[in-house]
Write a protein that holds these residues in place. Structure first.
Motif, PDB file in Angstrom:
ATOM      1  N   ASP A  38      51.809  13.101  42.904  1.00  0.00           N
ATOM      2  CA  ASP A  38      52.448  13.750  44.052  1.00  0.00           C
ATOM      3  C   ASP A  38      53.953  13.900  43.852  1.00  0.00           C
ATOM      4  N   VAL A  39      54.598  12.859  43.341  1.00  0.00           N
ATOM      5  CA  VAL A  39      56.047  12.947  43.189  1.00  0.00           C
ATOM      6  C   VAL A  39      56.417  13.926  42.077  1.00  0.00           C
ATOM      7  N   GLN A  40      55.589  14.030  41.043  1.00  0.00           N
ATOM      8  CA  GLN A  40      55.847  15.033  40.003  1.00  0.00           C
ATOM      9  C   GLN A  40      55.619  16.445  40.542  1.00  0.00           C
ATOM     10  N   ARG A  41      54.572  16.601  41.331  1.00  0.00           N
ATOM     11  CA  ARG A  41      54.275  17.934  41.898  1.00  0.00           C
ATOM     12  C   ARG A  41      55.404  18.422  42.789  1.00  0.00           C
ATOM     13  N   GLU A  60      58.616  18.468  52.470  1.00  0.00           N
ATOM     14  CA  GLU A  60      57.797  17.418  51.863  1.00  0.00           C
ATOM     15  C   GLU A  60      58.592  16.579  50.862  1.00  0.00           C
ATOM     16  N   LEU A  61      59.661  17.154  50.320  1.00  0.00           N
ATOM     17  CA  LEU A  61      60.436  16.416  49.323  1.00  0.00           C
ATOM     18  C   LEU A  61      60.998  15.133  49.914  1.00  0.00           C
ATOM     19  N   VAL A  83      58.991   7.652  50.239  1.00  0.00           N
ATOM     20  CA  VAL A  83      57.878   6.763  49.862  1.00  0.00           C
ATOM     21  C   VAL A  83      58.066   6.260  48.432  1.00  0.00           C
ATOM     22  N   TRP A  84      58.447   7.155  47.544  1.00  0.00           N
ATOM     23  CA  TRP A  84      58.656   6.793  46.142  1.00  0.00           C
ATOM     24  C   TRP A  84      59.742   5.723  46.004  1.00  0.00           C
TER      25      TRP A  84
END
Length: 340
Positions: free
Chosen positions: A53-56, A133-134, A140-141
């Protein structure tokens, strides 16, 4: 450890109290942190879905129109937060060919004019309106990465025969936690291949999530560079200057760089930097004699010396790397120091 292969440290063995491999893993961690200053970290507890998700969402950010990215440009932020296009950041006087987006801990700006210049680094982040969303994903990350990094920091203290909480006072209540999304565009052979120039990191620890494209290199000895290829479901971890200073050079903050990918490729990295509270001063921790006698002293670059005052150490690095932000928001400080 084979030549040109980083050790792989299993975090689950360090955080499981009844693990039969805990002491062995602590020894391996201590050796890796001293001999190379870099290692892979596996079984870190973050799900593949979170990594994906964080890469996307990072790729989605870099795919935004330039106008949307520059709306949150770092030049707007005295806190060194926001977007930089490729070629803006500077390392050792040369331009780095990577575009990036930086955030830190979300806190109010310090407005007291009598506060030291480094206090201006604290403040709010900038977030792109076109990609809400970023903010959600990176928040969260940052929370998950902080927990992993603190577990590792406390294990490092134990590997030095110190109490696990030894570095907690430096970390403090308002630590300098930092996330950087980085996209390295492809470059042809006639262009500079400096994705990011040779440097050390200034904090406690850096944890790096790589994609499938290689490019990271570590200088294990003078002029001897190792390629650090991606390994699925791992982070690459390196020691920062704070730990080198705190251990009189027993732990090693190692010079590293990224070489730009070929013209038809690109590289995505997501870096998390665990730092200390800005007003902290790094003491010299008392190591056991068997370890202290192996300490080599901090290997400070005379052109970029390390400082024990955390805020000043961070600030000097930011000012050198981001001259446009320095000129806009720190001109008074630079003039007073005779640097402009």
């Amino acid at each position: 450890m084979n030549r040109q292969t980083l050790p792989i440290i299993d975090l689950s063995s360090l955080v499981t109290e009844n693990s039969s491999h805990r002491q062995e893993t602590l020894l391996s961690l201590g050796r890796a942190a001293r001999d190379i200053g870099f290692f892979y970290l596996r079984n870190h507890g973050l799900s593949r879905q979170l990594l994906s998700d964080v890469q996307r969402v990072s790729r989605q950010f870099f795919s935004l129109p330039l106008s949307e990215k520059e709306a949150v440009s770092m030049i707007n932020s005295p806190h060194f937060r926001g977007y930089n296009r490729s070629g803006v950041e500077v390392t050792r006087g040369q331009h780095d060919y990577r575009e990036q987006f930086d955030i830190g801990a979300e806190r109010p700006a310090i407005t007291n004019s009598r506060s030291p210049a480094w206090s201006r680094m604290q403040g709010p982040n900038q977030w792109p309106q076109a990609l809400p969303e970023l903010r959600q994903q990176l928040t969260v990350w940052q929370q998950h990465m902080t927990l992993v990094a603190l577990q590792l920091l406390r294990a490092l203290a134990e590997s030095l025969s110190l109490p696990a909480e030894s570095f907690d006072e430096l970390y403090g209540d308002y630590p300098n936690e930092h996330v950087k999304l980085i996209r390295y565009p492809g470059r042809n052979l006639s262009q500079s291949r400096q994705g990011v120039g040779a440097h050390k990191d200034s904090g406690f620890l850096t944890l790096l999530l790589q994609d499938e494209q290689s490019g990271l290199q570590v200088e294990v000895e003078d002029g001897e560079w190792w390629d650090i290829p991606p390994i699925e479901d791992t982070f690459v971890v390196n020691i920062g200057e704070l730990l080198e200073l705190a251990t009189n050079g027993y732990l090693r903050a190692t010079v590293h760089r990224v070489v730009s990918p070929p013209q038809d490729k690109e590289r995505l990295s997501i870096a998390f930097f665990l730092g200390a509270q800005l007003d902290a001063v790094v003491p010299l921790y008392p190591l056991p004699p068997t370890l202290a006698q192996l300490a080599r002293g901090p290997a400070s670059d005379p052109d970029n010396p390390m400082r024990r005052e955390v805020g000043w150490n961070y600030l000097k690095g930011r000012l050198r790397s981001h001259p446009e932000v320095a000129a806009r928001f720190y001109r008074d400080y630079l003039v007073n120091r005779g640097e402009e």
